[in-house]
Design an enzyme around this catalytic site. Structure first.
Site, PDB file in Angstrom:
ATOM      1  N   ASP A  64       0.579  -0.887   0.128  1.00  0.00           N
ATOM      2  CA  ASP A  64      -0.137  -0.502  -0.291  1.00  0.00           C
ATOM      3  C   ASP A  64       0.798   1.046   0.136  1.00  0.00           C
ATOM      4  O   ASP A  64       2.091   1.075   0.641  1.00  0.00           O
ATOM      5  CB  ASP A  64      -1.157  -0.419   1.028  1.00  0.00           C
ATOM      6  CG  ASP A  64      -2.327   0.535   0.743  1.00  0.00           C
ATOM      7  OD1 ASP A  64      -1.869   1.906  -0.404  1.00  0.00           O
ATOM      8  OD2 ASP A  64      -2.814   1.051   1.869  1.00  0.00           O
TER       9      ASP A  64
HETATM   10  C1  BGC Z   1      -5.148   3.832  -0.325  1.00  0.00           C
HETATM   11  C2  BGC Z   1      -5.351   2.684  -0.668  1.00  0.00           C
HETATM   12  C3  BGC Z   1      -4.411   3.273  -2.449  1.00  0.00           C
HETATM   13  C4  BGC Z   1      -3.342   3.746  -2.593  1.00  0.00           C
HETATM   14  C5  BGC Z   1      -2.689   4.655  -3.780  1.00  0.00           C
HETATM   15  C6  BGC Z   1      -3.429   4.353   0.124  1.00  0.00           C
HETATM   16  O1  BGC Z   1      -3.777   5.354   1.073  1.00  0.00           O
HETATM   17  O2  BGC Z   1      -5.203   3.120   1.100  1.00  0.00           O
HETATM   18  O3  BGC Z   1      -6.809   1.615  -1.000  1.00  0.00           O
HETATM   19  O4  BGC Z   1      -5.050   2.444  -3.057  1.00  0.00           O
HETATM   20  O5  BGC Z   1      -3.060   5.104  -1.357  1.00  0.00           O
HETATM   21  O6  BGC Z   1      -3.771   5.654  -3.466  1.00  0.00           O
END
Ligand code: BGC
Length: 711
Positions: free
Chosen positions: A239
């Protein structure tokens, strides 16, 4: 620069490319460039790919890292996952995800970040709107349909957030702590199903720790279970900002780290040079990344054009299948088009159709019911309450200080008086209410299940002067309904995407018969929820002490009344069930034996065409192991049945449907006991049940007492 289609590359060819990269290049390749790209080394034959959020539409940011989270290209906002799960409709989810994949192709995006298949452990999780269900079977099946649809276009899915990321509070630091049974019965199976049935090309390792180890460094799950046990063959991505130890992440099986801007490449180089990280491990990560890049680029199409008007219709069709009719006293719904209808509430004009945070989609085509009924002379509108406090976006530093509750939405006496005056003259009042974005968002959990005071006050005031009140809810998770006895109709529409206005109008006036079913339980109050005593944890330790008894597994086993059970939903027509048949080809207790085919005939005995959701639960009557009394193991949604028309619904069960994890055997095993195959309308309403006796290998030791449950 636009991506170029690549020729098919064999693993051998990819390994050769990796063998020619320097250590520095390999460290560079295992980190994303900017927020959305992988690294490219054109001279060495390494192209790059582009990714973007998901899951409810494309959030392609052209301005990269410094852009506001809501600054993205124009795309279709599909219904949020909370809504699509309520459709129980594998086919329409497949179609919508395929449409999203085409939009990705048209915008030169090779990977869409989604779907999220985390379990809805508590109604308070701020990100529940982005997840499918409290039930792993439902989440797994619908997640697989989504991934299959998206990947049919050649675009990769990235299933998130693996795993046990069921709260937003302390999501970067907390440890979700649970025993193996809880993992294997509840928190892992949705991911397992998606991996086995849809072969996602990517999985996102979550921010949180599980049992003390960050998921990005958790070898047990990323390598031993995901790759070795389930056969995952794609790329694991962290993530955004979730990696704390680059060499540790590579060692554990997290191939690509996002949001480190190469600052930590030197840690990899140092670890390889000192022998702490083997270069083979680093090579493996590079191969996984390049396999992904080449596979998506091989399927890249440069001639796809997105037709956003057409895609809007796909979003609308899926949303129509998702709307849940919760209450319909005296058949208040559908409303005759001749009646004088008063629409009330800011949400009628400015609908809440999507969630806040990384899934936010920029669209200019979102419709409201006020807009879609503007030609109906018998329909009028009064505001009743204003928008209230607005939340800062996730990328605004103010977001993290911003805390707000339902009481901060003060009722506006003037607006309520105007609404009441108009309500006295209306035949039917339709009040739009629910949760504003500031009360549920990525990054922040809710503090309770209350709706804004201003929404509740409007409903209460209008219900005092008009007996024909319908409430249309727009929210990403369950809410308390203190006014439930005072209104005749309730529609749960969740966050319906940009076609909200058309679909809700058509359900209100009967052009569409609602066929959604709740993918989660609505408890009366949040204190009833089984995770309530442990939710959020303390000092970054979050104990999942309710174990496998989450959602309806808890309420049904404890025989606790709830506001609306899992699987619940009414229709404008009636369905009769008959011809319940079970064809047991094999012995269930035997892992290798064939499955069971269950069939039932569903007949529309009412006066309107409609669709029914047939739910199959495996019930446990007697078993030495304390298990949930009932678990969903199959479901099917009928086609649109005309009055008098029937459909025979067939559901296959395999032996896993009766199995339970055993920590000693480290396997799903069968426990001796009396089980039932139950055909149901929801988790509390069983229509047919047939007993199934299982003589399994467990328990190995029988207790010598008088408890009939275990003798
Ligand atoms: C979120 C993800 C997301 C990523 C990119 C993260 O903070 O938890 O679900 O895909 O950011 O935006």
């Amino acid at each position: 620069m636009a991506a170029k289609k690549a020729k098919h590359m064999t693993v051998k060819e990819i390994k050769e490319i990796v063998s020619k990269l320097t250590l520095k290049e390999k460290a560079y390749l295992t980190t994303g460039v900017g927020s959305w790209e992988t690294a490219a080394f054109p001279k060495k034959g390494v192209p790059k790919e582009w990714m973007c959020d998901g899951p409810h539409g494309l959030r392609k940011q052209v301005n990269d890292v410094h852009a506001s989270i809501n600054d993205s290209i124009e795309a279709v906002s599909f219904p949020a996952e909370c809504a699509i799960a309520a459709s129980w409709d594998r086919e329409l989810i497949y179609e919508a995800a395929k449409t999203l994949g085409n939009e990705a192709q048209a915008n030169d995006v090779q990977m869409v970040l989604g779907p999220g298949v985390n379990m809805k452990r508590s109604p308070l999780c701020g990100r529940n709107f982005e997840y499918l269900s409290e039930d792993p079977y439902l989440a797994g099946e619908l997640g697989a349909a989504y991934v299959n649809g998206l990947q049919s276009t050649g675009v990769s899915a990235c299933v998130k957030h693996f795993f046990a990321n069921s709260q937003e509070t302390d999501r970067f630091t907390s440890s979700s702590e649970m025993d193996e049974t809880t993992e294997r019965q509840i928190y892992l199976p949705a991911f397992e199903t998606v991996v086995k049935k849809a072969h996602p090309q990517s999985i996102m390792a979550a921010y949180n720790k599980v049992n003390g180890t960050y998921m990005t460094e958790n070898k047990k799950y990323l390598t031993d279970i995901l790759r070795k046990e389930w056969g995952f063959d794609g790329m694991v991505v962290s993530d955004w900002g979730a990696t704390h130890n680059r060499p540790g992440a590579i060692e554990a099986g997290c191939d690509l780290t996002m949001w480190q801007q190469h600052e930590t490449d030197k840690d990899i180089i140092k670890a390889v040079k000192s022998g702490k990280l083997s270069e083979e491990k680093l090579d493996e990560a590079c191969v996984n990344i390049l396999k992904h890049v080449f596979k998506t680029l091989e399927k890249h199409k440069s001639n796809v054009k997105a037709d956003l008007e057409k895609d809007h219709e796909v979003a609308r069709k899926l949303f129509e299948s998702s709307i849940v009719l919760l209450k319909n006293d005296g058949n208040i719904l559908p409303i005759s088009k001749k009646k004088n209808v008063l629409l009330l509430g800011d949400f009628a004009k400015n609908p809440r159709y999507q969630g806040g945070g990384s899934s936010h989609v920029t669209t200019s085509r979102a419709t409201s019911v006020v807009e879609t009924t503007k030609d109906m002379t018998n329909v009028s509108y009064k505001k009743g309450y204003g928008p209230g406090p607005k939340a800062p976006t996730l990328t605004d530093p103010e977001f993290w200080k911003f805390r707000i509750s339902a009481s901060d939405y003060k009722p506006d006496k003037k607006l309520i008086d105007e609404a009441v005056k108009a309500a006295k003259k209306a035949d039917v009042c339709v009040i739009f209410a629910g949760l504003p974005e500031a009360l549920e968002s990525e990054g922040a959990d809710r503090v309770d299940m209350r709706m804004p005071d201003s929404h509740n006050a409007l409903i209460e005031a209008v219900a005092k002067v008009n007996k024909n009140v319908v409430v249309v809810l727009q929210n990403g998770a369950p809410v308390e309904m203190p006014w439930i006895e005072d209104v005749k109709g309730i529609l749960e529409t969740y966050l319906g995407g940009e076609a909200s206005g058309e679909a809700v109008r058509d359900v209100l006036f009967g052009d569409v018969n609602p066929s959604g079913r709740l993918p989660e339980t609505f408890p009366f109050i949040v204190e009833d929820n089984p995770s309530y005593l442990f939710y959020l944890g303390c000092d970054d330790v979050v104990k999942y002490s309710e174990g496998e008894f989450i959602g309806y597994r808890y309420y049904t086993t404890k025989m606790m009344p709830v506001l609306f059970p899992f699987g619940f939903g009414l229709s404008y027509t009636k369905f009769d069930y008959s011809d319940f048949k079970i064809d047991a080809k094999g012995f269930i207790g035997d892992e290798k034996a064939g499955g069971i085919t269950v069939s039932v005939k569903v007949t529309n005995t009412g006066r309107k065409a409609g669709r029914e959701v047939v739910q199959l639960y495996v019930g446990v009557n007697k078993c030495a192991l304390k298990r949930p009394v009932r678990e969903l193991k199959g479901f099917a949604k009928t086609k649109l049945l005309k009055p008098g028309e029937s459909e025979i619904v067939t559901i296959e069960l395999d032996s896993r449907a009766f199995a339970h994890w055993n920590e000693e055997a480290k396997a799903y095993v069968h426990y001796t006991g009396e089980y039932e195959i139950q055909i149901a309308k929801d988790a509390e309403n069983i229509v047919f049940a047939a007993p199934v006796d299982i003589d399994g290998a467990y328990p190995r030791k029988r207790a010598n007492n008088n408890n009939p449950e275990i003798n």
